[in-house]
Scaffold this motif. Structure first.
Motif, PDB file in Angstrom:
ATOM      1  N   SER A   1      -2.846  10.308   0.971  1.00  0.00           N
ATOM      2  CA  SER A   1      -1.942   9.703   2.103  1.00  0.00           C
ATOM      3  C   SER A   1      -0.357  10.200   1.040  1.00  0.00           C
ATOM      4  CB  SER A   1      -1.476   8.026   1.977  1.00  0.00           C
ATOM      5  OG  SER A   1      -3.564   8.038   3.148  1.00  0.00           O
ATOM      6  N   THR A   2       0.934  10.123   1.888  1.00  0.00           N
ATOM      7  CA  THR A   2       1.995  10.552   1.489  1.00  0.00           C
ATOM      8  C   THR A   2       2.944   9.398   1.929  1.00  0.00           C
ATOM      9  OG1 THR A   2       1.844  12.664   0.902  1.00  0.00           O
ATOM     10  CG2 THR A   2       4.270  12.220   0.375  1.00  0.00           C
ATOM     11  N   LEU A   3       2.883   8.121   0.836  1.00  0.00           N
ATOM     12  CA  LEU A   3       4.742   7.674   1.266  1.00  0.00           C
ATOM     13  C   LEU A   3       5.520   7.947   0.850  1.00  0.00           C
ATOM     14  CD1 LEU A   3       2.029   3.864   0.772  1.00  0.00           C
ATOM     15  CD2 LEU A   3       2.070   5.333   2.511  1.00  0.00           C
ATOM     16  N   ARG A   4       5.806   8.887  -0.634  1.00  0.00           N
ATOM     17  CA  ARG A   4       6.967   9.347  -1.780  1.00  0.00           C
ATOM     18  C   ARG A   4       6.730   9.819  -2.326  1.00  0.00           C
ATOM     19  NH1 ARG A   4      10.295   4.603  -2.760  1.00  0.00           N
ATOM     20  NH2 ARG A   4      10.215   3.869  -0.875  1.00  0.00           N
ATOM     21  N   ASP A   5       5.943   9.688  -3.368  1.00  0.00           N
ATOM     22  CA  ASP A   5       6.305  10.620  -4.111  1.00  0.00           C
ATOM     23  C   ASP A   5       4.635  11.491  -3.764  1.00  0.00           C
ATOM     24  OD1 ASP A   5       8.216   9.415  -5.664  1.00  0.00           O
ATOM     25  OD2 ASP A   5       6.783   7.630  -5.376  1.00  0.00           O
ATOM     26  N   TYR A   6       3.828  11.061  -2.983  1.00  0.00           N
ATOM     27  CA  TYR A   6       2.336  12.378  -4.175  1.00  0.00           C
ATOM     28  C   TYR A   6       2.180  13.125  -2.712  1.00  0.00           C
ATOM     29  CZ  TYR A   6      -1.871  14.116  -3.781  1.00  0.00           C
ATOM     30  OH  TYR A   6      -3.147  14.966  -3.399  1.00  0.00           O
ATOM     31  N   ARG A   7       2.093  13.735  -3.915  1.00  0.00           N
ATOM     32  CA  ARG A   7       1.980  15.337  -3.492  1.00  0.00           C
ATOM     33  C   ARG A   7       0.882  16.352  -4.061  1.00  0.00           C
ATOM     34  NH1 ARG A   7       5.273  13.564  -1.313  1.00  0.00           N
ATOM     35  NH2 ARG A   7       7.981  14.843  -0.712  1.00  0.00           N
ATOM     36  N   ALA A   8       0.311  17.563  -3.997  1.00  0.00           N
ATOM     37  CA  ALA A   8      -0.925  18.054  -3.215  1.00  0.00           C
ATOM     38  C   ALA A   8       0.021  18.631  -5.275  1.00  0.00           C
ATOM     39  CB  ALA A   8      -1.767  19.182  -2.884  1.00  0.00           C
ATOM     40  N   ALA A   9      -1.170  19.925  -5.913  1.00  0.00           N
ATOM     41  CA  ALA A   9      -0.591  20.874  -7.020  1.00  0.00           C
ATOM     42  C   ALA A   9       0.510  21.987  -6.133  1.00  0.00           C
ATOM     43  CB  ALA A   9      -1.519  21.588  -7.834  1.00  0.00           C
ATOM     44  N   ASP A  10       0.298  22.587  -4.649  1.00  0.00           N
ATOM     45  CA  ASP A  10       1.473  23.218  -4.613  1.00  0.00           C
ATOM     46  C   ASP A  10       2.480  22.793  -3.287  1.00  0.00           C
ATOM     47  OD1 ASP A  10       0.013  22.138  -2.359  1.00  0.00           O
ATOM     48  OD2 ASP A  10      -0.715  23.477  -1.347  1.00  0.00           O
ATOM     49  N   GLY A  11       2.365  20.867  -4.557  1.00  0.00           N
ATOM     50  CA  GLY A  11       3.802  20.253  -3.445  1.00  0.00           C
ATOM     51  C   GLY A  11       3.548  20.081  -1.882  1.00  0.00           C
ATOM     52  N   GLU A  12       2.904  20.317  -1.557  1.00  0.00           N
ATOM     53  CA  GLU A  12       2.400  20.356  -0.615  1.00  0.00           C
ATOM     54  C   GLU A  12       2.395  17.959  -0.585  1.00  0.00           C
ATOM     55  OE1 GLU A  12       2.606  21.017   3.582  1.00  0.00           O
ATOM     56  OE2 GLU A  12       3.976  22.640   2.140  1.00  0.00           O
ATOM     57  N   PRO A  13       2.985  17.600   1.113  1.00  0.00           N
ATOM     58  CA  PRO A  13       2.434  16.272   0.800  1.00  0.00           C
ATOM     59  C   PRO A  13       1.210  16.177   1.855  1.00  0.00           C
ATOM     60  CG  PRO A  13       4.210  17.640   2.943  1.00  0.00           C
ATOM     61  CD  PRO A  13       3.836  18.154   1.718  1.00  0.00           C
ATOM     62  N   GLY A  14       0.305  14.700   1.939  1.00  0.00           N
ATOM     63  CA  GLY A  14      -1.109  14.916   2.790  1.00  0.00           C
ATOM     64  C   GLY A  14      -0.189  13.911   3.821  1.00  0.00           C
TER      65      GLY A  14
ATOM     66  N   GLN B   1      -1.392   9.508   5.741  1.00  0.00           N
ATOM     67  CA  GLN B   1      -0.571   8.297   6.335  1.00  0.00           C
ATOM     68  C   GLN B   1      -0.261   7.610   8.030  1.00  0.00           C
ATOM     69  OE1 GLN B   1       0.295  10.966   4.661  1.00  0.00           O
ATOM     70  NE2 GLN B   1       2.168  12.063   5.563  1.00  0.00           N
ATOM     71  N   HIS B   2      -0.484   9.235   8.539  1.00  0.00           N
ATOM     72  CA  HIS B   2      -0.220   8.852   9.700  1.00  0.00           C
ATOM     73  C   HIS B   2      -1.275   8.327  10.666  1.00  0.00           C
ATOM     74  CE1 HIS B   2       3.367  11.209   9.381  1.00  0.00           C
ATOM     75  NE2 HIS B   2       2.674  12.324   8.687  1.00  0.00           N
ATOM     76  N   ALA B   3      -2.617   8.011   9.643  1.00  0.00           N
ATOM     77  CA  ALA B   3      -3.910   7.066  10.474  1.00  0.00           C
ATOM     78  C   ALA B   3      -4.099   6.223  10.172  1.00  0.00           C
ATOM     79  CB  ALA B   3      -4.740   8.152   9.830  1.00  0.00           C
ATOM     80  N   HIS B   4      -3.341   5.601   9.212  1.00  0.00           N
ATOM     81  CA  HIS B   4      -3.644   4.358   8.367  1.00  0.00           C
ATOM     82  C   HIS B   4      -3.474   3.110   9.174  1.00  0.00           C
ATOM     83  CE1 HIS B   4      -1.349   5.279   4.357  1.00  0.00           C
ATOM     84  NE2 HIS B   4      -2.556   5.598   4.832  1.00  0.00           N
ATOM     85  N   ARG B   5      -4.421   2.617  10.405  1.00  0.00           N
ATOM     86  CA  ARG B   5      -4.293   1.467  10.965  1.00  0.00           C
ATOM     87  C   ARG B   5      -3.816  -0.064  10.543  1.00  0.00           C
ATOM     88  NH1 ARG B   5      -7.018   3.907  15.117  1.00  0.00           N
ATOM     89  NH2 ARG B   5      -7.620   1.676  16.150  1.00  0.00           N
ATOM     90  N   VAL B   6      -3.587  -0.209   9.498  1.00  0.00           N
ATOM     91  CA  VAL B   6      -3.183  -1.452   9.004  1.00  0.00           C
ATOM     92  C   VAL B   6      -1.957  -1.165   7.747  1.00  0.00           C
ATOM     93  CG1 VAL B   6      -4.999  -3.089   9.676  1.00  0.00           C
ATOM     94  CG2 VAL B   6      -5.393  -2.219   7.513  1.00  0.00           C
ATOM     95  N   TYR B   7      -2.605  -0.627   7.088  1.00  0.00           N
ATOM     96  CA  TYR B   7      -1.393  -0.841   5.568  1.00  0.00           C
ATOM     97  C   TYR B   7      -0.227  -0.072   6.050  1.00  0.00           C
ATOM     98  CZ  TYR B   7       0.613   0.868   1.242  1.00  0.00           C
ATOM     99  OH  TYR B   7       2.002   0.658   0.779  1.00  0.00           O
ATOM    100  N   GLY B   8       0.621  -0.579   5.980  1.00  0.00           N
ATOM    101  CA  GLY B   8       1.913  -0.601   5.688  1.00  0.00           C
ATOM    102  C   GLY B   8       2.371  -0.899   7.007  1.00  0.00           C
ATOM    103  N   ARG B   9       1.561  -1.778   8.107  1.00  0.00           N
ATOM    104  CA  ARG B   9       1.943  -2.060   9.331  1.00  0.00           C
ATOM    105  C   ARG B   9       1.842  -3.756   9.631  1.00  0.00           C
ATOM    106  NH1 ARG B   9      -0.674  -1.004  13.146  1.00  0.00           N
ATOM    107  NH2 ARG B   9       0.734  -0.611  14.857  1.00  0.00           N
ATOM    108  N   SER B  10       2.479  -4.357   9.259  1.00  0.00           N
ATOM    109  CA  SER B  10       2.364  -5.527   8.758  1.00  0.00           C
ATOM    110  C   SER B  10       3.186  -6.180   9.707  1.00  0.00           C
ATOM    111  CB  SER B  10       2.701  -6.549   7.324  1.00  0.00           C
ATOM    112  OG  SER B  10       3.971  -6.038   6.947  1.00  0.00           O
ATOM    113  N   GLY B  11       2.870  -6.845  11.142  1.00  0.00           N
ATOM    114  CA  GLY B  11       4.079  -7.242  12.020  1.00  0.00           C
ATOM    115  C   GLY B  11       3.557  -6.976  12.893  1.00  0.00           C
ATOM    116  N   LEU B  12       2.748  -5.608  12.896  1.00  0.00           N
ATOM    117  CA  LEU B  12       3.179  -4.559  14.450  1.00  0.00           C
ATOM    118  C   LEU B  12       1.377  -5.045  14.787  1.00  0.00           C
ATOM    119  CD1 LEU B  12       4.059  -1.269  12.944  1.00  0.00           C
ATOM    120  CD2 LEU B  12       5.290  -2.642  14.139  1.00  0.00           C
ATOM    121  N   GLU B  13       1.433  -4.454  16.038  1.00  0.00           N
ATOM    122  CA  GLU B  13      -0.331  -4.701  16.574  1.00  0.00           C
ATOM    123  C   GLU B  13      -1.010  -3.912  16.808  1.00  0.00           C
ATOM    124  OE1 GLU B  13       0.828  -3.660  20.495  1.00  0.00           O
ATOM    125  OE2 GLU B  13       2.398  -5.253  20.889  1.00  0.00           O
ATOM    126  N   CYS B  14      -2.568  -4.275  16.006  1.00  0.00           N
ATOM    127  CA  CYS B  14      -3.600  -3.888  15.541  1.00  0.00           C
ATOM    128  C   CYS B  14      -3.912  -2.856  17.151  1.00  0.00           C
ATOM    129  CB  CYS B  14      -4.444  -4.603  15.977  1.00  0.00           C
ATOM    130  SG  CYS B  14      -5.888  -3.959  14.924  1.00  0.00           S
TER     131      CYS B  14
END
Length: 235
Positions: free
Chosen positions: A173-186, A189-202
């Motif tokens: 999951s790349t929220l901001r900083d995380y990168r693989a060694a080759d610089g690619e983000p993960g 994060q597009h598959a999160h079902r609850v994290y970062g979704r407070s107030g949204l619908e389940c």
DNA sequence: CACGACCCCTGGATGC
DNA sequence: TGCATCCAGGGGTCGT
């Protein structure tokens, strides 16, 4: 660090990586919140800001440890098992059976979310995956671990493994900083079902997601999908 | 011993 | 545009 040695293998326990030389010496690397290990071939470019360590390899390539917030760290020890952070870690979340997982969590007397984050119990589960795993397993984050039937704790352990495998398969999951060694983000994060979704619908049942601060970490859960068998006292 | 509060640090987003 | 405030993938340390 590790001058003159040949890198023999890379080990990992939870969020701690160990780069081990053929002489047994070990470099421990923890990314903390904003750390990155980036690699570049000979002549390639690497960012230089917030770089705290650089390793040069015989083929002219190099890799760096950069970490703006400096919550991460790098250690050098004569052997992997002497790395101070390594000693304090519980078994790796991906290398533990559901029954072992259940046995280690069962005795905790705090919200199960807090226990999941304790790297000394099981290593490798952070705030994102604690919330996601509890949602997958249908367990409320304030639940007292000992109040759960053993098979429910085992199902949580199985959910953790499936979740981490799914996340690793797409680079984490790349929220901001995380990168693989080759610089690619993960991509997880597009598959999160609850994290970062407070107030949204389940995404599963449509109810509004709840948010609270548990173990000094923002915690999001679905009051419909995640049953609270028995909360810890006081909560 | 087990647990929770507090603290470390930089930078991006948001509000005034 | 500028400044203040809040928040973030973690975990070591200290007091209870």
């Amino acid at each position: 660090m590790l001058e003159g040695a040949v890198i023999d293998r890379i080990d990992r326990r939870g969020k701690l990586m160990a780069i081990i030389g053929d002489d047994g010496r070990a470099i421990g690397v923890h990314l903390g919140m904003s750390g990155q290990v980036l690699w570049a071939a000979a002549g390639g470019r690497l960012s230089t800001d917030h770089v705290h360590a650089t390793w040069r390899l015989d083929d002219g390539s190099r890799f760096v440890f950069r970490d703006p917030r400096r919550f991460g760290g790098v250690w050098m020890f004569a052997s992997r098992d002497e790395l101070p952070p390594w000693q304090s870690l519980g078994p790796d979340a991906l290398k533990i059976t559901p029954s072992e997982f259940a046995a280690r969590l069962r005795g905790a007397k705090r919200p199960i979310k807090a226990a999941l984050l304790d790297q000394g119990l099981v290593a490798g589960i952070g705030n994102i995956y604690a919330d996601e795993a509890l949602h997958r397993a249908g367990i409320h984050p304030l639940t007292q671990p000992s109040s759960l039937e053993p098979d429910r704790l085992e199902r949580l352990g199985a959910a953790v493994v499936e979740l981490l495998q799914d996340a690793v398969a797409v680079g984490g999951s790349t929220l901001r900083d995380y990168r693989a060694a080759d610089g690619e983000p993960g991509g997880y994060q597009h598959a999160h079902r609850v994290y970062g979704r407070s107030g949204l619908e389940c995404l599963t049942c449509g109810r509004g997601l709840s948010t609270a601060r548990i173990a000094q970490r923002t915690t999001v859960w679905c009051p419909g999908c995640q049953e609270c068998v028995q909360p810890v006292p006081d909560e």
